[in-house]
Design a protein around this motif. Structure first.
Motif, PDB file in Angstrom:
ATOM      1  N   GLU A  25       0.852  -1.174   0.000  1.00 61.79           N
ATOM      2  CA  GLU A  25       0.000   0.000   0.000  1.00 61.79           C
ATOM      3  C   GLU A  25       0.895   1.234   0.000  1.00 61.79           C
ATOM      4  O   GLU A  25       1.879   1.286   0.730  1.00 61.79           O
ATOM      5  CB  GLU A  25      -0.883  -0.016   1.246  1.00 61.79           C
ATOM      6  CG  GLU A  25      -1.947   1.045   1.272  1.00 61.79           C
ATOM      7  CD  GLU A  25      -2.878   0.814   2.446  1.00 61.79           C
ATOM      8  OE1 GLU A  25      -4.002   0.359   2.210  1.00 61.79           O
ATOM      9  OE2 GLU A  25      -2.463   1.070   3.580  1.00 61.79           O
ATOM     10  N   GLU A  81      -4.478   2.957  -3.033  1.00 57.68           N
ATOM     11  CA  GLU A  81      -5.004   1.605  -3.179  1.00 57.68           C
ATOM     12  C   GLU A  81      -3.899   0.586  -2.948  1.00 57.68           C
ATOM     13  O   GLU A  81      -2.732   0.851  -3.186  1.00 57.68           O
ATOM     14  CB  GLU A  81      -5.564   1.412  -4.585  1.00 57.68           C
ATOM     15  CG  GLU A  81      -6.691   2.346  -4.922  1.00 57.68           C
ATOM     16  CD  GLU A  81      -7.076   2.281  -6.386  1.00 57.68           C
ATOM     17  OE1 GLU A  81      -6.442   1.542  -7.161  1.00 57.68           O
ATOM     18  OE2 GLU A  81      -8.020   2.991  -6.759  1.00 57.68           O
ATOM     19  N   GLN A  82      -4.279  -0.602  -2.505  1.00 56.34           N
ATOM     20  CA  GLN A  82      -3.315  -1.682  -2.389  1.00 56.34           C
ATOM     21  C   GLN A  82      -2.973  -2.189  -3.789  1.00 56.34           C
ATOM     22  O   GLN A  82      -3.789  -2.127  -4.692  1.00 56.34           O
ATOM     23  CB  GLN A  82      -3.879  -2.821  -1.554  1.00 56.34           C
ATOM     24  CG  GLN A  82      -4.026  -2.465  -0.100  1.00 56.34           C
ATOM     25  CD  GLN A  82      -4.464  -3.653   0.731  1.00 56.34           C
ATOM     26  OE1 GLN A  82      -4.644  -4.751   0.250  1.00 56.34           O
ATOM     27  NE2 GLN A  82      -4.647  -3.411   2.017  1.00 56.34           N
TER      28      GLN A  82
END
Length: 64
Positions: free
Chosen positions: A14, A21-22
């Protein structure tokens, strides 16, 4: 940037960028690049922070 999870065959990371966003890294190489903002971090630093957090040795924000 930080490692948030280890899954079979990949790591989830992340970034603190605006997208936040991951993202998935199938292999950890010398550096990791965020696919959204282009920021890079040394994998050794990411792993060290992840291990220390897992052991309760530091907060998630201390290394950033």
């Amino acid at each position: 940037m930080q490692i948030v999870d280890s899954r079979p065959g990949c790591y989830m990371l992340e970034c603190e960028c605006a997208r936040g966003e991951q993202f998935r890294a199938e292999r950890l190489t010398l550096t990791v690049e965020c696919p959204h903002c282009g920021r890079t971090r040394l994998t050794a630093d990411l792993v060290a922070t992840w291990v220390l957090r897992a052991r309760g040795g530091m907060s998630a924000d201390a290394a950033d």
